[in-house]
Design a protein around this motif. Structure first.
Motif, PDB file in Angstrom:
ATOM      1  N   TYR A 174     -15.231 -21.138 -24.327  1.00 44.78           N
ATOM      2  CA  TYR A 174     -15.373 -19.749 -23.894  1.00 44.78           C
ATOM      3  C   TYR A 174     -16.817 -19.420 -23.526  1.00 44.78           C
ATOM      4  O   TYR A 174     -17.754 -19.897 -24.163  1.00 44.78           O
ATOM      5  CB  TYR A 174     -14.914 -18.810 -25.016  1.00 44.78           C
ATOM      6  N   GLN A 175     -16.957 -18.579 -22.511  1.00 42.78           N
ATOM      7  CA  GLN A 175     -18.267 -18.098 -22.061  1.00 42.78           C
ATOM      8  C   GLN A 175     -19.239 -19.256 -21.848  1.00 42.78           C
ATOM      9  O   GLN A 175     -20.339 -19.281 -22.395  1.00 42.78           O
ATOM     10  CB  GLN A 175     -18.835 -17.061 -23.042  1.00 42.78           C
ATOM     11  N   CYS A 176     -18.833 -20.183 -21.002  1.00 41.99           N
ATOM     12  CA  CYS A 176     -19.642 -21.365 -20.726  1.00 41.99           C
ATOM     13  C   CYS A 176     -20.914 -20.979 -19.969  1.00 41.99           C
ATOM     14  O   CYS A 176     -20.870 -20.199 -19.016  1.00 41.99           O
ATOM     15  CB  CYS A 176     -18.835 -22.379 -19.927  1.00 41.99           C
ATOM     16  N   ARG A 185     -15.343 -17.980 -17.088  1.00 41.08           N
ATOM     17  CA  ARG A 185     -16.304 -18.954 -17.618  1.00 41.08           C
ATOM     18  C   ARG A 185     -15.677 -19.757 -18.757  1.00 41.08           C
ATOM     19  O   ARG A 185     -16.296 -19.993 -19.787  1.00 41.08           O
ATOM     20  CB  ARG A 185     -17.603 -18.274 -18.038  1.00 41.08           C
ATOM     21  N   GLY A 186     -14.427 -20.167 -18.519  1.00 36.11           N
ATOM     22  CA  GLY A 186     -13.674 -20.900 -19.528  1.00 36.11           C
ATOM     23  C   GLY A 186     -13.228 -22.270 -19.060  1.00 36.11           C
ATOM     24  O   GLY A 186     -13.094 -22.525 -17.858  1.00 36.11           O
ATOM     25  N   GLN A 242     -20.273 -30.456 -24.547  1.00 35.37           N
ATOM     26  CA  GLN A 242     -21.700 -30.174 -24.336  1.00 35.37           C
ATOM     27  C   GLN A 242     -22.037 -29.921 -22.873  1.00 35.37           C
ATOM     28  O   GLN A 242     -22.947 -29.146 -22.569  1.00 35.37           O
ATOM     29  CB  GLN A 242     -22.555 -31.317 -24.889  1.00 35.37           C
ATOM     30  N   ARG A 243     -21.317 -30.545 -21.955  1.00 35.13           N
ATOM     31  CA  ARG A 243     -21.561 -30.336 -20.522  1.00 35.13           C
ATOM     32  C   ARG A 243     -21.471 -28.853 -20.150  1.00 35.13           C
ATOM     33  O   ARG A 243     -22.207 -28.356 -19.318  1.00 35.13           O
ATOM     34  CB  ARG A 243     -20.567 -31.170 -19.715  1.00 35.13           C
ATOM     35  N   PHE A 244     -20.551 -28.126 -20.791  1.00 34.29           N
ATOM     36  CA  PHE A 244     -20.272 -26.740 -20.399  1.00 34.29           C
ATOM     37  C   PHE A 244     -21.081 -25.708 -21.177  1.00 34.29           C
ATOM     38  O   PHE A 244     -21.088 -24.541 -20.813  1.00 34.29           O
ATOM     39  CB  PHE A 244     -18.774 -26.466 -20.541  1.00 34.29           C
ATOM     40  N   GLN A 245     -21.704 -26.097 -22.255  1.00 30.94           N
ATOM     41  CA  GLN A 245     -22.536 -25.191 -23.049  1.00 30.94           C
ATOM     42  C   GLN A 245     -21.802 -23.889 -23.414  1.00 30.94           C
ATOM     43  O   GLN A 245     -22.274 -22.786 -23.125  1.00 30.94           O
ATOM     44  CB  GLN A 245     -23.833 -24.868 -22.307  1.00 30.94           C
ATOM     45  N   PRO A 246     -20.652 -23.989 -24.051  1.00 29.99           N
ATOM     46  CA  PRO A 246     -19.895 -22.774 -24.388  1.00 29.99           C
ATOM     47  C   PRO A 246     -20.575 -21.977 -25.497  1.00 29.99           C
ATOM     48  O   PRO A 246     -21.246 -22.543 -26.361  1.00 29.99           O
ATOM     49  CB  PRO A 246     -18.553 -23.322 -24.865  1.00 29.99           C
TER      50      PRO A 246
END
Length: 121
Positions: free
Chosen positions: A11-13, A75-76, A103-107
């Protein structure tokens, strides 16, 4: 039929927007991440949705799969890592790959689940 199925809802990447919209780049990076932990990719499918603007990357591994779906407007991201193993326990590789993908998406936050598949014998 033993294995491990990991899922993550992100969530909220806070990643760069391209990771949520560019199916080819997302897929190629996912393949590299799988291979980096020692998982061979046999087939891959990358798909960009015109309707949602999101991306899908699906990797087919021997008896296993990795799938990512993105929702840029929210942003999910959802991530599935499902690894089957007959003799060698692939749990460490599955968890290592899931960690890299998340980790790629930094949620800002995640909901992760783990399911042991099969009878364990």
């Amino acid at each position: 039929m033993r294995g491990l199925h990991l899922t993550a809802d992100l969530y909220q990447c806070r990643c760069e927007p391209r990771w949520l919209t560019d199916a080819r780049e997302l897929g190629e990076w996912s393949r590299q991440a799988a291979e980096a932990v020692g998982l061979p990719v046999e087939r891959e499918l990358f798909y960009a949705s015109e309707a949602s603007g999101g991306a899908t990357a699906a990797l087919m591994l021997p008896g296993s799969h990795v799938c990512l779906h993105t929702w840029p407007d929210q942003r999910g991201v959802t991530v599935d890592v499902c690894l089957a193993h007959a003799e060698d326990d692939l749990s460490a590789k599955a968890r290592g790959l899931m960690y890299a993908l998340v980790q790629r998406f930094q949620p800002e936050w995640t909901e992760q689940r783990s399911l042991d598949r099969g009878d364990g014998e």
